[in-house]
Design a protein around this motif. Sequence first.
Motif, mmCIF file in Angstrom:
data_model
loop_
_atom_site.group_PDB
_atom_site.id
_atom_site.type_symbol
_atom_site.label_atom_id
_atom_site.label_comp_id
_atom_site.label_asym_id
_atom_site.label_seq_id
_atom_site.Cartn_x
_atom_site.Cartn_y
_atom_site.Cartn_z
ATOM 1 N N ILE A 70 0.847 -1.181 0.000
ATOM 2 C CA ILE A 70 0.000 0.000 0.000
ATOM 3 C C ILE A 70 0.892 1.244 0.000
ATOM 4 O O ILE A 70 2.059 1.156 0.377
ATOM 5 N N PRO A 71 0.366 2.390 -0.405
ATOM 6 C CA PRO A 71 1.180 3.610 -0.363
ATOM 7 C C PRO A 71 1.644 3.898 1.066
ATOM 8 O O PRO A 71 0.881 3.721 2.021
ATOM 9 N N PRO A 72 2.910 4.315 1.256
ATOM 10 C CA PRO A 72 3.443 4.530 2.594
ATOM 11 C C PRO A 72 2.711 5.597 3.402
ATOM 12 O O PRO A 72 2.727 5.574 4.617
ATOM 13 N N ASN A 73 2.028 6.535 2.747
ATOM 14 C CA ASN A 73 1.327 7.589 3.472
ATOM 15 C C ASN A 73 -0.090 7.186 3.880
ATOM 16 O O ASN A 73 -0.840 8.008 4.393
ATOM 17 N N THR A 74 -0.471 5.932 3.683
ATOM 18 C CA THR A 74 -1.800 5.450 4.064
ATOM 19 C C THR A 74 -1.908 5.461 5.588
ATOM 20 O O THR A 74 -1.004 5.004 6.289
ATOM 21 N N THR A 75 -3.008 5.977 6.109
ATOM 22 C CA THR A 75 -3.181 6.067 7.561
ATOM 23 C C THR A 75 -4.384 5.253 8.015
ATOM 24 O O THR A 75 -5.210 4.829 7.209
ATOM 25 N N ASN A 76 -4.452 5.061 9.337
ATOM 26 C CA ASN A 76 -5.565 4.375 9.980
ATOM 27 C C ASN A 76 -5.812 2.980 9.389
ATOM 28 O O ASN A 76 -6.923 2.636 9.013
ATOM 29 N N VAL A 77 -4.739 2.179 9.322
ATOM 30 C CA VAL A 77 -4.852 0.832 8.762
ATOM 31 C C VAL A 77 -5.254 -0.139 9.870
ATOM 32 O O VAL A 77 -4.658 -0.165 10.939
ATOM 33 N N ARG A 78 -6.264 -0.930 9.569
ATOM 34 C CA ARG A 78 -6.740 -1.964 10.492
ATOM 35 C C ARG A 78 -6.873 -3.269 9.723
ATOM 36 O O ARG A 78 -7.056 -3.266 8.507
ATOM 37 N N GLY A 79 -6.756 -4.363 10.446
ATOM 38 C CA GLY A 79 -6.842 -5.670 9.809
ATOM 39 C C GLY A 79 -7.685 -6.629 10.613
ATOM 40 O O GLY A 79 -7.902 -6.450 11.811
ATOM 41 N N GLN A 80 -8.131 -7.673 9.922
ATOM 42 C CA GLN A 80 -8.946 -8.701 10.547
ATOM 43 C C GLN A 80 -8.600 -10.045 9.921
ATOM 44 O O GLN A 80 -8.491 -10.150 8.701
ATOM 45 N N LEU A 81 -8.384 -11.053 10.763
ATOM 46 C CA LEU A 81 -8.260 -12.435 10.310
ATOM 47 C C LEU A 81 -9.503 -13.166 10.790
ATOM 48 O O LEU A 81 -9.604 -13.537 11.957
ATOM 49 N N ALA A 82 -10.478 -13.319 9.915
ATOM 50 C CA ALA A 82 -11.712 -14.012 10.255
ATOM 51 C C ALA A 82 -11.539 -15.492 9.942
ATOM 52 O O ALA A 82 -11.030 -15.859 8.890
ATOM 53 N N MET A 129 -9.115 -18.961 6.642
ATOM 54 C CA MET A 129 -9.285 -17.604 7.150
ATOM 55 C C MET A 129 -9.554 -16.655 5.993
ATOM 56 O O MET A 129 -9.308 -16.980 4.843
ATOM 57 N N LYS A 130 -10.013 -15.464 6.354
ATOM 58 C CA LYS A 130 -10.159 -14.377 5.393
ATOM 59 C C LYS A 130 -9.432 -13.178 5.981
ATOM 60 O O LYS A 130 -9.753 -12.730 7.085
ATOM 61 N N LEU A 131 -8.435 -12.670 5.251
ATOM 62 C CA LEU A 131 -7.711 -11.480 5.658
ATOM 63 C C LEU A 131 -8.375 -10.266 5.027
ATOM 64 O O LEU A 131 -8.560 -10.218 3.805
ATOM 65 N N THR A 132 -8.739 -9.303 5.864
ATOM 66 C CA THR A 132 -9.286 -8.041 5.381
ATOM 67 C C THR A 132 -8.431 -6.918 5.946
ATOM 68 O O THR A 132 -8.168 -6.879 7.151
ATOM 69 N N LEU A 133 -7.966 -6.028 5.087
ATOM 70 C CA LEU A 133 -7.236 -4.828 5.494
ATOM 71 C C LEU A 133 -8.027 -3.629 5.015
ATOM 72 O O LEU A 133 -8.492 -3.597 3.866
ATOM 73 N N VAL A 134 -8.190 -2.643 5.903
ATOM 74 C CA VAL A 134 -8.895 -1.421 5.558
ATOM 75 C C VAL A 134 -8.074 -0.219 6.002
ATOM 76 O O VAL A 134 -7.282 -0.308 6.937
ATOM 77 N N ALA A 135 -8.261 0.890 5.326
ATOM 78 C CA ALA A 135 -7.673 2.177 5.712
ATOM 79 C C ALA A 135 -8.839 3.149 5.808
ATOM 80 O O ALA A 135 -9.451 3.485 4.787
ATOM 81 N N GLY A 136 -9.166 3.560 7.030
ATOM 82 C CA GLY A 136 -10.371 4.362 7.211
ATOM 83 C C GLY A 136 -11.570 3.513 6.847
ATOM 84 O O GLY A 136 -11.757 2.431 7.376
ATOM 85 N N GLU A 137 -12.350 3.969 5.903
ATOM 86 C CA GLU A 137 -13.525 3.213 5.429
ATOM 87 C C GLU A 137 -13.242 2.462 4.130
ATOM 88 O O GLU A 137 -14.112 1.759 3.616
#
Length: 158
Positions: A70-82, A129-137
């Motif tokens: 992802i671009p290095p300036n991406t903020t508020n990154v969250r992840g989930q391993l379902a 599993m399912k990996l989901t990564l989000v940045a903000g919304e």
Amino acid sequence: MHTVDIQMPPPRPGRDQISVNCSEWELFDHRPAFGRQWVIRGLQGRDDITTVEVIVSRDRIVTMVLEPGIPPNTTNVRGQLAVEGQPEPAFVTLQHRSIDDRPGATIFAPVDLDGLKALLEALWQGAGMKLTLVAGERELIQAPLYNDASYREVYQQV
């Protein structure tokens, strides 16, 4: 950084499908850690190839490498391993940075102990599993990751 080598890319998927190959959970020779790599084709189109690596150290630190990143300036990154068949867990906050010797790749790690525990618990289940990564919304990736009971065996060896 150790990269697990998968010999063949996954086959070209059909329309609106993806295909996935993964390595075995593998002990690393050069440090007390182990990992698995998934090569996923078709997340962004039939010929798109995305690589996800999960690395677990003896100290039970979990890192994930995504390529392309992802671009290095991406903020508020969250992840989930379902985990398949389980209620979806909360998203965990992740720190990230690019990898100097792998242009285009990004490494992620949880920022706190609760996030680390959530990732370790998902891996310990030994199920898909399912990996989901989000940045903000904005969703960055949603990818299926095969897992099995061999994770526990290798974990106990480290």
